[in-house]
Write a protein that holds these residues in place. Structure first.
Motif, short mmCIF file in Angstrom:
data_model
loop_
_atom_site.label_atom_id
_atom_site.label_comp_id
_atom_site.label_asym_id
_atom_site.label_seq_id
_atom_site.Cartn_x
_atom_site.Cartn_y
_atom_site.Cartn_z
N THR A 1 0.91 -1.16 -0.04
CA THR A 1 0.00 -0.07 -0.04
C THR A 1 1.01 1.27 -0.07
N TYR A 2 0.67 2.24 -1.04
CA TYR A 2 1.14 3.44 -0.95
C TYR A 2 0.80 4.38 0.02
N GLN A 3 1.79 4.93 1.12
CA GLN A 3 1.20 5.62 2.06
C GLN A 3 0.27 5.29 2.97
N ALA B 1 -3.69 6.65 1.37
CA ALA B 1 -3.55 5.32 1.07
C ALA B 1 -3.86 4.87 -0.13
N THR B 2 -3.13 4.33 -0.92
CA THR B 2 -3.42 3.74 -2.37
C THR B 2 -2.92 2.41 -2.24
N PRO B 3 -4.03 1.23 -2.67
CA PRO B 3 -3.51 0.17 -2.68
C PRO B 3 -2.77 -0.01 -4.10
N GLY B 4 -1.35 -0.62 -3.98
CA GLY B 4 -0.79 -0.95 -5.24
C GLY B 4 -0.49 -2.43 -5.48
N LEU B 5 -0.36 -3.32 -4.53
CA LEU B 5 -0.41 -4.68 -4.86
C LEU B 5 -1.24 -5.31 -3.68
N GLY C 1 0.42 -6.10 -18.65
CA GLY C 1 -0.58 -6.05 -17.84
C GLY C 1 -0.80 -4.56 -18.14
N HIS C 2 -2.11 -4.07 -18.01
CA HIS C 2 -2.55 -2.66 -18.17
C HIS C 2 -1.88 -1.72 -17.49
N THR C 3 -1.99 -0.46 -17.98
CA THR C 3 -1.28 0.69 -17.27
C THR C 3 -2.16 0.54 -15.66
N GLY C 4 -1.17 0.77 -14.67
CA GLY C 4 -1.69 0.85 -13.48
C GLY C 4 -1.94 -0.47 -12.68
N SER C 5 -1.77 -1.53 -13.55
CA SER C 5 -2.04 -2.83 -12.89
C SER C 5 -1.05 -3.34 -11.67
N GLY C 6 0.04 -2.36 -11.46
CA GLY C 6 0.93 -2.68 -10.22
C GLY C 6 2.46 -3.20 -10.89
N LYS C 7 2.57 -3.18 -12.13
CA LYS C 7 3.88 -3.87 -12.47
C LYS C 7 5.19 -2.95 -11.99
N SER C 8 4.98 -1.81 -12.13
CA SER C 8 6.25 -0.79 -11.61
C SER C 8 6.28 -1.03 -10.13
N1 LIG Z 1 4.04 6.81 -5.60
C1 LIG Z 1 2.68 6.57 -5.84
N2 LIG Z 1 1.92 6.93 -4.83
C2 LIG Z 1 0.65 6.40 -4.66
N3 LIG Z 1 0.19 5.40 -5.51
C3 LIG Z 1 0.83 5.11 -6.64
C4 LIG Z 1 2.20 5.45 -6.80
N4 LIG Z 1 2.75 4.80 -7.87
C5 LIG Z 1 1.87 4.08 -8.21
N5 LIG Z 1 0.73 4.17 -7.41
C6 LIG Z 1 -0.70 3.44 -7.76
O1 LIG Z 1 -0.46 1.99 -7.73
C7 LIG Z 1 -1.07 1.22 -8.59
C8 LIG Z 1 -0.33 0.45 -9.27
O2 LIG Z 1 0.81 1.52 -10.23
P1 LIG Z 1 1.93 0.92 -10.94
O3 LIG Z 1 2.72 -0.13 -10.20
O4 LIG Z 1 2.58 2.12 -11.27
O5 LIG Z 1 1.28 0.45 -12.26
P2 LIG Z 1 2.15 -0.03 -13.62
O6 LIG Z 1 3.44 0.02 -13.61
O7 LIG Z 1 1.45 -1.42 -13.94
O8 LIG Z 1 1.43 0.77 -14.75
C9 LIG Z 1 -1.73 2.43 -9.34
O9 LIG Z 1 -3.19 2.41 -8.97
C10 LIG Z 1 -1.31 3.58 -9.08
O10 LIG Z 1 -1.94 4.54 -9.21
#
Ligand SMILES: Nc1ncnc2c1ncn2[C@@H]1O[C@H](COP(=O)(O)OP(=O)(O)O)[C@@H](O)[C@H]1O
Ligand SMILES: [Mg+2]
Lengths: 267, 290
Positions: free
Chosen positions: B13-15, B21-25, B42-49
């Motif tokens: 979870t981010y923050q 707080a944003t769910p990441g994975l 995977g689609h953009t925003g799917s959690g790869k990064s």
């Molecule tokens: N620095 C951040 N702070 C808060 N939320 C984030 C941050 N980076 C990514 N997210 C959220 O985490 C989720 C996954 O993002 P990300 O891993 O970047 O996806 P992908 O690389 O697959 O496009 C998204 O919903 C995104 O909004």
């Protein structure tokens, strides 16, 4: 470290406070800073506290959000408070140890400063949490308009402010990702001697500045390409409109101010 | 160095514990085979990064654990412990040109190796070799990285990671925004590196052609979790499922499927070479009959 901070951040919502005009919130936030000083006894501070609490509850964001968000600032406030403790030397002496002398007046002053500080920060946080940054910039422009006569470049200042506010989150994100990239290349932030720490920030700051400047140039080009010209003829996409609720908010605040002044004579 | 990688019920979870707080994975479990080329799609925003940052110990999982070789990373791990591990991992971020900062191209590429303890001479040798690999000519070595073209900056940034001679090389959409020629060159570079040094490569990409052509293993992300993993042939077999996940089918497979609709069945077509071979075989066959 600052992930808990809520200062300067906007939290979307649809409360009565959210819907107030940015100008109303700006004026009231600034007015509050001065009005708090009317409180000179416990009842006065209780009233100011109750008023702040009421406003916080009306945002619908929850009191917890405010308390947790301000926790990082408590340290700063405590330092300020402690300074009062040592510098006010009147009143009965409580502790006298070497050159340190703590007096009753010192303690009372510290508490007052702490409470005042807390109230003002809470109240200003209501403004930033419930108002979109761009609305704040628009509100300021509108409020500063009378100063145009005296040659103050109000529109330009407002444009600078709104662009700056717009790019704060972008820069924060970018700083985070550059930091990660450099950590992946072996930079250790916040480790080692002071000199090493300062040096470790060079690989972060240089790309951050270079990118910010590049972005500024691109933005300038894009604005020019679309024919941007500053000045009086510009109209707004978001027009600020005054509603009954804004009048009500002002009246409520005036009543609070009068009541606060009245508490000075209660005790 | 052994680098078998395993994600076990990882959540991030981010923050956390803030209103932001944003769910990441969530519930992420999968493996990355050692010494292989793994593609992450995977689609953009799917959690790869977000997942990739766990691989380099840049963030800690909020729940679950990540095992990398004999290092286990959980929420309790001290980030400092992972400095050592990071020396063996190369991570090319999305738009890595943002990390350039040194006065000269050569110095920037030497930065990583030097941070991880290489001597000046070793770092320079590694940097020159890496720059050669990414086809940056020696007359650019003493130039400022900020004077280069976008494509050149990207190559220099990638060289800066390759120069660290990582056992695990992670590439987050490394070819995004480059011209097709540049994309092909880089992809060839990555596969050559993988084969030559027998390293583990993890590539995030949206280009299914590359996945079909180069990957040994594919991991599919959706809404912050892994929904499928396996060999490319398995992943691309179920076209309907891919469409549902808004993922493309490799062009060669699309072509073969279109042919199948017209009654010409080809088998196991994923990339252009397989398609060409089978078509050639078919055509020869028919020519023989006439
Ligand atoms: N620095 C951040 N702070 C808060 N939320 C984030 C941050 N980076 C990514 N997210 C959220 O985490 C989720 C996954 O993002 P990300 O891993 O970047 O996806 P992908 O690389 O697959 O496009 C998204 O919903 C995104 O909004
Ligand atoms: Mg990404």
């Amino acid at each position: 470290m600052f992930s808990n901070m809520i200062i300067g951040r906007y939290m979307p919502g649809d409360s009565w406070i959210h819907r107030l005009d940015a100008r109303t919130k700006l004026v009231l936030s600034i007015a509050f800073i001065f009005v708090v000083f009317f409180a000179n006894n416990v009842i006065g501070y209780a009233l100011a506290g109750a008023f702040t609490l009421l406003a916080i509850m009306m945002t619908g964001l929850g009191v917890g959000v405010f308390l947790r968000g301000l926790r990082p600032l408590v340290l700063l406030m405590l330092i300020t408070t402690l300074l009062q403790l040592f510098f006010v030397q009147t009143g009965d002496v409580l502790v006298h140890w070497a050159f340190i002398k703590i007096t009753t007046d010192g303690v009372i002053n510290s508490v007052i400063v702490f409470v005042r500080f807390m109230l003002i920060i809470m109240f200003s946080t209501i403004l930033t949490l419930t108002t979109q940054p761009l609305a704040v910039a628009d509100g300021m422009e509108s409020l500063l308009k009378p100063f145009k006569k005296f040659g103050l470049p109000v529109s330009e200042l407002a444009l600078m402010l709104s662009i700056a506010l717009r790019f704060v989150p972008t820069l924060m994100d970018e700083a985070q990702s550059i930091m990660n990239a450099q950590r992946a290349r072996g930079v250790r932030f916040n480790e080692g001697s002071l000199m090493a720490r300062i040096k470790s920030f060079v690989p972060l700051l240089i790309p951050l500045f270079v990118n910010a400047i590049k972005r500024a140039i691109e933005l300038g080009d894009a604005m020019e390409a679309r024919g941007y010209r500053g000045g009086d003829q510009r109209t707004k996409y978001r027009v600020l409109t005054w509603h009954t609720r804004d009048t009500i908010a002002i009246i409520g605040f005036v009543i609070f101010t009068v009541a606060l002044i009245a508490t000075r004579w209660i005790m | 160095m052994v680098m078998a990688i395993n994600f076990d019920q990882v959540g991030f979870t981010y923050q956390p514990n803030t209103p932001f707080a944003t769910p990441g994975l969530h519930d992420v479990s999968f493996e990355i085979p050692e010494g292989k080329f793994t593609a992450v799609i995977g689609h953009t925003g799917s959690g790869k990064s977000t997942m990739v940052q766990h691989l380099d110990g840049l963030v800690l999982p909020t729940t679950g654990k990540v095992t990398m070789g004999n290092q286990v990373v959980t929420a309790e791990t001290k980030l400092k412990e992972l400095n050592e591990m990071r020396a063996h991992i190369g991570l090319v971020f999305q738009f890595p040109e943002a990390q350039l900062f040194e006065q000269t191209v050569l110095k920037d590429v030497m930065f990583g190796p030097k941070n991880f303890g290489a001597s000046e001479e070793d770092a320079q040798a590694a940097a020159e070799a890496a720059l050669k690999k990414v086809a940056i000519s020696p007359d650019l070595y003493e130039r400022s990285p900020f004077e280069l073209s976008g494509g050149q900056m990207r190559r220099v940034a990638i060289a800066g990671v390759i120069a660290m001679a990582p056992d695990l090389l992670i590439l987050d959409e490394p070819t995004a925004g480059l011209d097709p020629q540049g994309q092909r060159e880089l992809m060839t570079l990555f596969t050559d590196l993988q084969k030559e040094r027998q390293i583990t490569v993890v590539l995030i990409t949206h280009q299914m052609e590359y996945v079909a052509q180069y990957a040994d293993h594919v991991v599919v992300f959706e809404h912050g979790t892994v929904v499928k993993s396996g060999a490319p042939a398995t992943i691309f077999a179920d076209e309907e499922w891919l469409h549902e996940k808004q993922l493309d089918v490799p062009a060669a497979k699309q072509f073969a499927d279109a042919l199948a609709e017209k009654g010409i069945q080809l088998h196991n077509v994923l990339d252009i070479d397989q398609l060409a071979d089978q078509l050639a075989a078919r055509l020869n066959g028919e020519v023989d009959h006439v």
